[in-house]
Design a protein around this motif. Structure first.
Motif, PDB file in Angstrom:
ATOM      1  N   ASN A  87      -3.945   2.392  -0.243  1.00 17.53           N
ATOM      2  CA  ASN A  87      -5.117   2.947   0.422  1.00 17.53           C
ATOM      3  C   ASN A  87      -5.640   2.004   1.501  1.00 17.53           C
ATOM      4  O   ASN A  87      -6.020   2.444   2.587  1.00 17.53           O
ATOM      5  CB  ASN A  87      -6.212   3.218  -0.611  1.00 17.53           C
ATOM      6  N   TYR A  88      -5.641   0.710   1.221  1.00 17.14           N
ATOM      7  CA  TYR A  88      -6.111  -0.280   2.186  1.00 17.14           C
ATOM      8  C   TYR A  88      -5.258  -0.254   3.459  1.00 17.14           C
ATOM      9  O   TYR A  88      -5.777  -0.180   4.565  1.00 17.14           O
ATOM     10  CB  TYR A  88      -6.091  -1.669   1.561  1.00 17.14           C
TER      11      TYR A  88
ATOM     12  N   ARG B 208      -2.250   1.308  -5.874  1.00 18.49           N
ATOM     13  CA  ARG B 208      -2.898   2.404  -5.138  1.00 18.49           C
ATOM     14  C   ARG B 208      -3.980   1.880  -4.199  1.00 18.49           C
ATOM     15  O   ARG B 208      -4.155   2.407  -3.099  1.00 18.49           O
ATOM     16  CB  ARG B 208      -3.462   3.429  -6.109  1.00 18.49           C
ATOM     17  N   THR B 209      -4.680   0.850  -4.627  1.00 20.94           N
ATOM     18  CA  THR B 209      -5.694   0.258  -3.754  1.00 20.94           C
ATOM     19  C   THR B 209      -5.040  -0.372  -2.534  1.00 20.94           C
ATOM     20  O   THR B 209      -5.533  -0.225  -1.408  1.00 20.94           O
ATOM     21  CB  THR B 209      -6.534  -0.777  -4.526  1.00 20.94           C
TER      22      THR B 209
ATOM     23  N   LEU C 248      -4.904   9.901  -3.116  1.00 18.98           N
ATOM     24  CA  LEU C 248      -4.739   8.677  -3.897  1.00 18.98           C
ATOM     25  C   LEU C 248      -6.008   8.348  -4.683  1.00 18.98           C
ATOM     26  O   LEU C 248      -5.933   7.847  -5.814  1.00 18.98           O
ATOM     27  CB  LEU C 248      -4.365   7.508  -2.989  1.00 18.98           C
ATOM     28  N   GLU C 249      -7.156   8.615  -4.117  1.00 16.87           N
ATOM     29  CA  GLU C 249      -8.417   8.373  -4.831  1.00 16.87           C
ATOM     30  C   GLU C 249      -8.514   9.267  -6.067  1.00 16.87           C
ATOM     31  O   GLU C 249      -8.944   8.821  -7.132  1.00 16.87           O
ATOM     32  CB  GLU C 249      -9.614   8.616  -3.906  1.00 16.87           C
TER      33      GLU C 249
ATOM     34  N   ALA D 227      -5.107   9.437   1.644  1.00 18.19           N
ATOM     35  CA  ALA D 227      -6.086   8.508   1.074  1.00 18.19           C
ATOM     36  C   ALA D 227      -6.957   9.220   0.035  1.00 18.19           C
ATOM     37  O   ALA D 227      -7.200   8.681  -1.055  1.00 18.19           O
ATOM     38  CB  ALA D 227      -6.948   7.908   2.180  1.00 18.19           C
TER      39      ALA D 227
END
Length: 125
Positions: free
Chosen positions: A97-98, A93-94, A63-64, A60
């Motif tokens: 991540n979610y 990507r969001t 990815l940020e 995570a």
């Protein structure tokens, strides 16, 4: 001024991308070492949950960083095409991540429940 920003971003974008990649690589290596250690010590599937949770956190965070580099890349006078690509990449990507965060939370909750049940089962009545 725009040229100075472009030059600065030409340096910053690869640095931020490299940071994201480094976070993911470090997390993967850490998880692999823990997987091997836990696998030799305990073959119970629940023993691997903390390893997966930590790997998920590394992924995570990585990815940020990658998303941040994409935002930086389009920071100076982006075209509509670049904005569209950023929107698509950011959405993907969001979403990743979610779902990763949801899985981490679910695993953490299950681990806490198992510990709570184990603690109450171990105590005398």
């Amino acid at each position: 001024m725009e040229e100075v920003l472009r030059d600065a971003l030409g340096v910053l974008v690869p640095v931020v991308e490299a940071c994201g990649a480094a976070v993911i690589v470090v997390g993967a290596l850490w998880a692999f070492v823990r997987f091997v250690v836990v696998g030799m010590r305990d073959r119970d599937a629940r023993a691997f949950v903390p390893v997966r949770l930590t790997l998920g956190r590394f992924l995570a965070l990585g990815l940020e960083f990658q998303l941040a580099s994409d935002v930086l890349r389009t920071a100076v006078a982006p075209s509509f095409r670049e904005l569209g690509q950023l929107a698509a990449v950011a959405a993907i990507r969001t979403a990743l991540n979610y779902f990763l965060a949801r899985e981490i939370d679910e695993e953490r909750r299950q681990l806490a429940e198992e510990r709570a049940h184990g603690d109450t089962a171990a105590r005398p009545a």
